[in-house]
Design a protein around this motif. Structure first.
Motif, mmCIF file in Angstrom:
data_model
loop_
_atom_site.group_PDB
_atom_site.id
_atom_site.type_symbol
_atom_site.label_atom_id
_atom_site.label_comp_id
_atom_site.label_asym_id
_atom_site.label_seq_id
_atom_site.Cartn_x
_atom_site.Cartn_y
_atom_site.Cartn_z
ATOM 1 N N LEU A 50 0.772 -1.256 0.129
ATOM 2 C CA LEU A 50 -0.115 0.163 -0.133
ATOM 3 C C LEU A 50 0.892 1.272 0.081
ATOM 4 O O LEU A 50 0.526 2.376 -0.582
ATOM 5 C CB LEU A 50 -1.027 0.072 1.084
ATOM 6 N N LYS A 51 1.919 1.352 0.596
ATOM 7 C CA LYS A 51 2.949 2.360 0.898
ATOM 8 C C LYS A 51 3.499 2.607 -0.547
ATOM 9 O O LYS A 51 3.440 3.590 -1.130
ATOM 10 C CB LYS A 51 4.048 2.093 1.853
ATOM 11 N N TRP A 52 3.882 1.527 -1.068
ATOM 12 C CA TRP A 52 4.582 1.640 -2.705
ATOM 13 C C TRP A 52 3.606 2.258 -3.693
ATOM 14 O O TRP A 52 3.888 3.139 -4.495
ATOM 15 C CB TRP A 52 5.229 0.491 -2.905
ATOM 16 N N ALA A 53 2.311 1.725 -3.689
ATOM 17 C CA ALA A 53 1.238 2.193 -4.525
ATOM 18 C C ALA A 53 0.856 3.513 -4.250
ATOM 19 O O ALA A 53 0.827 4.357 -5.337
ATOM 20 C CB ALA A 53 -0.027 1.318 -4.317
ATOM 21 N N SER A 54 0.647 4.058 -3.077
ATOM 22 C CA SER A 54 0.378 5.461 -2.776
ATOM 23 C C SER A 54 1.476 6.492 -3.374
ATOM 24 O O SER A 54 1.296 7.432 -3.990
ATOM 25 C CB SER A 54 0.049 5.681 -1.264
ATOM 26 N N ALA A 55 2.744 6.053 -3.060
ATOM 27 C CA ALA A 55 3.932 6.596 -3.395
ATOM 28 C C ALA A 55 3.986 6.939 -4.816
ATOM 29 O O ALA A 55 4.233 8.108 -5.483
ATOM 30 C CB ALA A 55 5.024 6.230 -2.758
ATOM 31 N N THR A 56 3.734 5.695 -5.696
ATOM 32 C CA THR A 56 3.651 5.827 -6.971
ATOM 33 C C THR A 56 2.847 6.985 -7.511
ATOM 34 O O THR A 56 3.203 7.875 -8.441
ATOM 35 C CB THR A 56 3.277 4.427 -7.611
ATOM 36 N N PHE A 57 1.495 6.829 -7.226
ATOM 37 C CA PHE A 57 0.628 7.992 -7.633
ATOM 38 C C PHE A 57 0.822 9.436 -7.207
ATOM 39 O O PHE A 57 0.689 10.440 -7.782
ATOM 40 C CB PHE A 57 -0.789 7.615 -7.198
ATOM 41 N N ASN A 58 1.709 9.494 -5.916
ATOM 42 C CA ASN A 58 2.019 10.904 -5.418
ATOM 43 C C ASN A 58 3.000 11.408 -6.527
ATOM 44 O O ASN A 58 3.016 12.400 -6.488
ATOM 45 C CB ASN A 58 2.562 10.686 -4.049
ATOM 46 N N LEU A 59 3.994 10.491 -7.183
ATOM 47 C CA LEU A 59 4.756 10.926 -7.943
ATOM 48 C C LEU A 59 4.338 11.826 -9.442
ATOM 49 O O LEU A 59 4.860 12.646 -9.777
ATOM 50 C CB LEU A 59 5.597 9.963 -8.596
ATOM 51 N N PHE A 60 2.775 11.677 -9.565
ATOM 52 C CA PHE A 60 2.386 12.180 -10.831
ATOM 53 C C PHE A 60 1.702 13.422 -10.454
ATOM 54 O O PHE A 60 0.741 13.806 -10.897
ATOM 55 C CB PHE A 60 1.213 11.284 -11.205
ATOM 56 N N ILE A 74 -10.818 12.243 3.671
ATOM 57 C CA ILE A 74 -10.211 12.017 2.442
ATOM 58 C C ILE A 74 -8.747 11.669 2.458
ATOM 59 O O ILE A 74 -8.048 12.032 3.574
ATOM 60 C CB ILE A 74 -10.111 13.661 1.507
ATOM 61 N N ALA A 75 -8.123 10.868 1.647
ATOM 62 C CA ALA A 75 -6.808 10.481 1.612
ATOM 63 C C ALA A 75 -6.054 11.346 0.588
ATOM 64 O O ALA A 75 -6.475 11.453 -0.641
ATOM 65 C CB ALA A 75 -6.579 9.005 1.174
ATOM 66 N N LEU A 76 -5.194 12.353 1.075
ATOM 67 C CA LEU A 76 -4.427 13.458 0.044
ATOM 68 C C LEU A 76 -3.443 12.483 -0.590
ATOM 69 O O LEU A 76 -2.644 11.917 -0.038
ATOM 70 C CB LEU A 76 -3.758 14.247 0.999
ATOM 71 N N ASN A 77 -3.707 12.669 -1.884
ATOM 72 C CA ASN A 77 -2.684 11.976 -2.764
ATOM 73 C C ASN A 77 -2.641 12.794 -4.100
ATOM 74 O O ASN A 77 -3.920 13.330 -4.570
ATOM 75 C CB ASN A 77 -3.140 10.602 -3.348
ATOM 76 N N ASN A 78 -1.713 13.045 -4.818
ATOM 77 C CA ASN A 78 -1.671 14.065 -5.824
ATOM 78 C C ASN A 78 -2.276 13.724 -7.001
ATOM 79 O O ASN A 78 -3.076 14.434 -7.862
ATOM 80 C CB ASN A 78 -0.135 14.124 -6.218
ATOM 81 N N SER A 79 -2.684 12.145 -7.314
ATOM 82 C CA SER A 79 -3.316 11.965 -8.537
ATOM 83 C C SER A 79 -4.714 11.049 -8.117
ATOM 84 O O SER A 79 -5.571 10.609 -9.126
ATOM 85 C CB SER A 79 -2.497 11.302 -9.554
ATOM 86 N N ILE A 80 -4.837 10.473 -7.262
ATOM 87 C CA ILE A 80 -5.682 9.302 -6.745
ATOM 88 C C ILE A 80 -6.726 9.962 -5.910
ATOM 89 O O ILE A 80 -6.472 10.560 -4.918
ATOM 90 C CB ILE A 80 -5.429 8.089 -5.944
ATOM 91 N N GLN A 81 -8.112 10.127 -6.313
ATOM 92 C CA GLN A 81 -9.098 10.441 -5.372
ATOM 93 C C GLN A 81 -9.788 9.330 -4.371
ATOM 94 O O GLN A 81 -10.363 8.180 -4.968
ATOM 95 C CB GLN A 81 -10.478 10.807 -6.181
ATOM 96 N N GLY A 82 -9.599 9.450 -3.252
ATOM 97 C CA GLY A 82 -10.096 8.230 -2.419
ATOM 98 C C GLY A 82 -10.319 8.798 -0.954
ATOM 99 O O GLY A 82 -10.035 9.886 -0.560
#
Length: 728
Positions: A166-176, A381-389
């Motif tokens: 989960l950490k890796w997945a969230s980090a990947t989308f934050n790069l965008f 809300i989970a704050l992520n640069n490109s994923i809304q969730g």
């Protein structure tokens, strides 16, 4: 939020910070403001041209070479520098090559093998949560299938736990996103992923039978080097989590806020699939990614210079009122087949079929037990640069008075047969004959002349070969296999590995080249290895007492297979050798001089040979209805070849010319067909084939499904036969 004067090119200018905490927490007013400004809006804080409307988003997604992913999809160049080359960050043809490897276990046909496990896991989870009554729709519900069942299918080593994934997945989308605290933290988090791939990105470290190890088995056969195979593991580790978790959690919120829609679904389970699509539309998990403008372009009449980046706003496009009336309303009956929640074009989400299966399994399990949902606190809300969730979503379920019966999944007979290679003999130069018998000693399924088998070589490698010999003998199958000098792994592996005594798997016989035994006279033409189906036809015609003749052509005697066996048919069989005396050369005009409606012609062999025979037949007055052929998929190149399509239900017939698609021609002729990706990756336009042989160019059907030729993606595929009859 404020806007500034338009740019010199007339494009509105906005200072909205698309990646701010405020825009992430409350994105929908941002989307509305940008849509109101126009189809293209320049975001001055990010130097991006934002596309908030459906039409422009779809236009860009369908032109991957003009609006490129090969330069990366992040607005940050330093991110793109490290991710370029992955499947997401590439363009055709490189994209298609890597995607064909990683996507195969995720295709609908392949997922049928694991559907039961996923449904059982969903039932068990929902049963447990319903007994509790209250739970977190994110941590307890939405994350379960991706981080347990899916992780097991990928086959990662025990060194990776769910929290790490989960950490890796969230980090990947934050790069965008742009350079902010989330992006900087993501860089640090992904160092662990880099270290993991260095240590565990090796086949011996991965679980047997898992999707990750399969990459190393199939990749080299497709020209992918070892280092790239290791990096392709990212396709399973990262995208398979956050997007599915996002929509799964939002499903609970949508049903809690729209109890009437949940009741519709409880009353009619046939709506479940469409309800998932509507949830993906209204709560699209990906807010937006960028594309690099590879050449000077125009979008909605506005010039966009080469080297610029456009922000493709998936979530905003899915709420464009020009495309989806009353877009903020959640309606499980809405037609949303072409939403962009999974993307569109060649980059359409590779894992969407798995995501659908997971979410549908969860909703089916909930439908059996839950009368209604109640949110007990405001979701966070989970704050992520490109994923809304969401990070948390407390929910209480109110159970129905009785548990509904579980949907049954019909188990069809296995498409595979276990057989043993009981004999292997040379049939001609570079051609071997394989005799196959049931491993259990049972009679094999009957087949008719012209049929073929799918031969399972290894994971991801299935090839089709014509059955040869006497169709009346059900004790064995026989194949003739040419060692193709351009082999991509199929014939070379069979010649090297399929020795006498080997136990292999083959598909049940399929026949796309049927023989008409009632013809007044039948002419068979075989070129080289094309003799394999023709030999079976010879046996069938002889047994039926039919009038027939065969013309078998080759360069030299040593290249003609099964010649001794053909001798039993006497002077009905004529051999024609390029290296032989002139009197035995093929006089094709003499053979084809007497066409008639009740005379049939069958031809199989190399493309050049078949084209030669068919041209001669046409020149001699043979009609298309009397000409039949079978092409070998590994050799076929039908780019640009025109063909005729018959839409049988609609009573329409039309020609598809170079540069046209079947889908386009269907629409032009008033035959409606649903299309979405228009690239053969989503399966929306799969259409039943009644007659003819498709030239499959899609990435949504498995090799076995393509071999069956039962359905075709009309958005991108063409035809190997002159006529294709569709059930539409």
């Amino acid at each position: 939020m404020t806007t500034h004067a338009p740019l010199a090119n007339g494009i509105p200018n906005s200072d909205i910070d698309f990646y701010s905490d405020e825009s992430i927490r409350n994105p929908y007013p941002v989307y509305e403001e940008l849509r109101a400004l126009g189809p293209v809006v320049y975001l001055s804080k990010h130097d991006l041209y934002a596309l908030p409307n459906y039409r422009e988003v779809s236009e860009v997604l369908r032109q991957p070479l003009r609006y490129s992913s090969a330069r990366g999809v992040s607005p940050l160049q330093k991110v793109n520098d490290i991710l370029v080359g992955s499947t997401l960050n590439s363009d055709p043809p490189a994209h298609d090559r890597t995607r064909s490897i990683t996507s195969e276990p995720l295709l609908p046909g392949a997922l049928a093998a694991v559907e039961g496990r996923i449904r059982d896991a969903a039932e068990g989870l929902v049963d447990t949560l319903c007994q509790r009554g209250e739970f977190d729709a994110v941590a307890d519900f939405a994350r379960f299938l991706p981080v347990t069942i899916v992780a097991e299918l990928v086959g990662l080593p025990p060194a990776v736990d769910s929290a790490q994934m989960l950490k890796w997945a969230s980090a990947t989308f934050n790069l965008f996103g742009t350079e902010n605290a989330r992006t900087k933290e993501a860089y640090e988090d992904l160092k662990d992923l880099r270290d993991f791939l260095l240590v565990y990105g090796r086949p011996e470290k991965l679980k047997d039978g898992g999707w990750a190890k399969r990459i190393f088995e199939v990749g080299p056969e497709r020209g992918i080097d070892f280092e790239t195979c290791a990096q392709l593991m990212r396709d399973y580790i990262n995208p398979s989590l956050d997007t599915t978790i996002s929509v799964s959690g939002q499903l609970i919120r949508l049903f809690a806020e729209n109890p009437d829609q949940w009741q519709k679904l409880r009353d009619d389970p046939a709506l479940i699939g469409n309800a998932i699509e509507e949830a993906v539309r209204i709560a699209a998990p990906v807010r937006g990614w960028t594309r690099y403008v590879a050449q000077d372009s125009q979008i909605a009449g506005h010039p966009i210079p080469e080297g610029a980046r456009v922000l493709v706003m998936f979530a905003s496009a899915n709420r464009d009122p020009q495309k989806f009336p009353d877009p903020t309303r959640f309606d499980v009956t809405r037609d949303v087949h072409d939403h962009v929640g999974f993307g569109q074009g060649v980059h359409m989400c590779m894992g969407m079929h798995l995501a659908r299966l997971e979410m549908q399994s969860l909703v089916r399990a909930l439908r059996r037990r839950v009368a209604r949902f109640e949110l007990t606190a405001e979701p966070q809300i989970a704050l992520n640069n490109s994923i809304q969730g969401y990070a948390t979503m407390p929910v209480r379920v109110h159970l129905a008075d009785q548990v509904l019966a579980r949907d049954t999944v019909e188990q069809a007979d296995s498409p595979w047969l276990d057989v043993t290679v009981t004999a292997r003999e040379p049939a001609a130069k570079d051609i071997i004959s394989l005799e196959l018998r049931s491993t259990q000693g049972h009679p094999l399924p009957a087949y008719a002349a012209g049929a073929h088998l799918d031969v399972y070589i290894r994971s991801g490698l299935v090839r089709q070969y014509s059955l040869t010999g006497d169709p009346a003998d059900t004790t064995k199958y026989r194949l003739g296999i040419l060692l193709d000098p351009k082999s991509r792994g199929g014939s070379a592996a069979i010649h090297a590995q399929f020795q006498q005594g080997a136990k292999i798997r083959v598909g049940r016989p399929r026949n796309n080249f049927p023989l008409n035994l009632s013809a007044a006279h039948t002419v068979l033409f075989a070129g080289g290895i094309g003799i394999t189906p023709m030999l079976g036809m010879a046996y069938a015609l002889q047994a039926a007492g039919a009038s027939w003749e065969m013309h078998y052509c080759g360069r030299a005697p040593e290249r003609l297979a099964f010649v001794d066996e053909l001798a039993r048919f006497g002077d009905r069989v004529h051999l024609h050798l390029d290296s032989g005396p002139k009197h035995q050369h093929l006089d094709i005009n003499a053979v084809l001089a007497t066409p008639a409606p009740d005379r049939q012609l069958y031809v199989c062999g190399p493309n050049g040979f078949m084209d030669f025979v068919l041209r001669a037949a046409e020149q001699n007055g043979w009609t298309q209805d009397c000409m039949h052929l079978e092409r070998f998929g590994a050799e076929v190149n039908t780019d640009g070849a025109p063909f005729t399509v018959v839409a049988k239900k609609s009573g329409k017939t039309f020609d598809v010319h170079p540069g046209e698609t079947i889908a386009q021609k269907l629409e032009e002729n008033g035959v409606h067909v649903q299309v979405s990706c228009q690239s053969g990756v989503c399966g929306t336009c799969l259409t039943t084939v009644l007659d003819g042989m498709p030239d499959h160019r899609d990435l949504v059907q498995t090799d076995v499904e393509k071999a069956a030729n039962a359905r075709i993606t009309v958005c991108c595929s063409r035809s190997k036969t002159r006529k294709l009859v569709l059930d539409i």
